[in-house]
Design a protein around this motif. Structure first.
Motif, PDB file in Angstrom:
ATOM      1  N   LEU A   1      34.284 -15.730  60.452  1.00 47.05           N
ATOM      2  CA  LEU A   1      34.058 -15.762  59.020  1.00 47.05           C
ATOM      3  C   LEU A   1      33.762 -14.356  58.515  1.00 47.05           C
TER       4      LEU A   1
ATOM      5  N   ASN B   1      41.605 -16.216  46.550  1.00 48.01           N
ATOM      6  CA  ASN B   1      40.456 -16.798  47.225  1.00 48.01           C
ATOM      7  C   ASN B   1      39.648 -17.622  46.239  1.00 48.01           C
TER       8      ASN B   1
ATOM      9  N   ARG C   1      40.842 -18.282  51.400  1.00 52.92           N
ATOM     10  CA  ARG C   1      39.518 -18.597  51.943  1.00 52.92           C
ATOM     11  C   ARG C   1      38.541 -18.978  50.833  1.00 52.92           C
TER      12      ARG C   1
ATOM     13  N   GLU D   1      32.136 -15.538  53.401  1.00 51.92           N
ATOM     14  CA  GLU D   1      32.917 -16.731  53.688  1.00 51.92           C
ATOM     15  C   GLU D   1      32.001 -17.792  54.274  1.00 51.92           C
TER      16      GLU D   1
ATOM     17  N   PHE E   1      34.392 -18.725  49.569  1.00 49.11           N
ATOM     18  CA  PHE E   1      33.201 -17.902  49.721  1.00 49.11           C
ATOM     19  C   PHE E   1      32.025 -18.458  48.920  1.00 49.11           C
TER      20      PHE E   1
END
Length: 312
Positions: A3, A210, A263, A270, A265
């Motif tokens: 991560l 993201n 990803r 993350e 967050f």
């Protein structure tokens, strides 16, 4: 794959994240930038020297915010444009008026747990505003994002995505009783899935996307919830608006995110993937279904179909 962590965390502010970053000559758009998180995200972008467009429903409120951001940052390149995410014609007009490359698109605007309401196209309001409008905006601006060569899309989601996956066979609650929190959760899951598929499709154009959870912050977003959080979230988990905008700013400007996409967050890092609620500390964790590549592709196709049907 480990991560991604950063030097920033729960208490960091958007200004701290943006400090030292120079985006002079680059251009950014922040939706919903007339109040709350959008204002502080736009302010952080202005601190980097970027040319910032506030995409807002209320342009008068937007102009007041623009003047304030210019006064506090010294950046006069803060503009205002009208955008109604629930209206495809408004999204199309905004995109058509854009000229030149776009470096950062922050899909920040949203509604939370609103009463049952549908757009003129028959779309459930939260899904239409939080996801479909931003999907239409990003796809319409794809050429501008690709022209930049290293563009970023920031998709503001929520830990509320853990309340519901996207129910593909009934996104508009035609066959199930409307529940404002399930509708909100579904739309926030869609925000994460969008980031996954946008990165897969557009990484070759230098575009990454993201998603994030900003944290528990009391803003106008809670206008339908009687002050959500006072009895459900521990007081020590609440953030200021400046802290809440930090993760958005991180994904938008930090060199640490160069080339990183698809990803999710929270607190400027993350966050782990989880299989059930409670597998991560409060407000953290991303449901596995929200990162599912198959679900992301299915949502993209559904979104294209819904928008095409509305235009026909």
């Amino acid at each position: 794959m480990s991560l991604l962590s950063t030097p920033f965390g729960f208490g960091s502010t958007a200004a701290e994240v943006a400090a030292g970053v120079d985006l002079s000559g680059r251009r950014a758009v922040v939706t919903g930038a007339s109040s709350g998180l959008g204002v502080e995200t736009a302010r952080a972008l202005a601190l980097t020297g970027a040319d910032v467009t506030l995409a807002v429903r209320n342009t008068e409120a937007g102009e007041r915010v623009a003047k304030d951001i210019t006064a506090t940052t010294g950046n006069a390149a803060v503009r205002v444009a009208r955008l109604e995410l629930g209206d495809p014609a408004s999204v199309a007009a905004f995109a058509a008026s854009w000229d030149g490359p776009l470096h950062i698109l922050v899909n920040n605007a949203g509604v939370m747990a609103s009463p049952e309401e549908y757009t003129a196209q028959g779309w459930e309001l939260q899904f239409a505003t939080n996801h479909l409008g931003h999907f239409a905006l990003a796809t319409a601006l794809h050429g501008a994002l690709a022209a930049d060569g290293s563009a970023r899309i920031v998709s503001v989601s929520s830990s509320g995505h853990q309340l519901s996956p996207v129910v593909f066979d009934d996104v508009n609650f035609a066959f199930r009783a409307y529940d404002p929190w399930l509708a909100y959760g579904q739309s926030k899951t869609a925000n994460v899935l969008f980031a996954v598929e946008a990165t897969r499709r557009w990484a070759g154009d230098g575009i990454t996307a993201n998603a994030l959870m900003p944290g528990a912050i009391l803003t106008n977003l809670q206008r339908h919830t009687d002050g959500l959080g006072s009895g459900r979230t521990s007081p020590d988990l609440f953030k200021t608006v400046e802290q809440g905008a930090a993760t958005s700013a991180l994904l938008a400007v930090s060199p640490l995110l160069e080339g990183v996409g698809g990803r999710y967050f929270a607190d400027c890092a993350e966050t782990p993937t989880i299989d059930r609620r409670g597998d991560a500390p409060p407000l953290l964790g991303v449901a596995r279904y929200a990162l599912d590549p198959g679900g992301a592709r299915r949502l993209w196709t559904l979104s294209e179909t819904l928008l095409a049907d509305a235009a026909s």
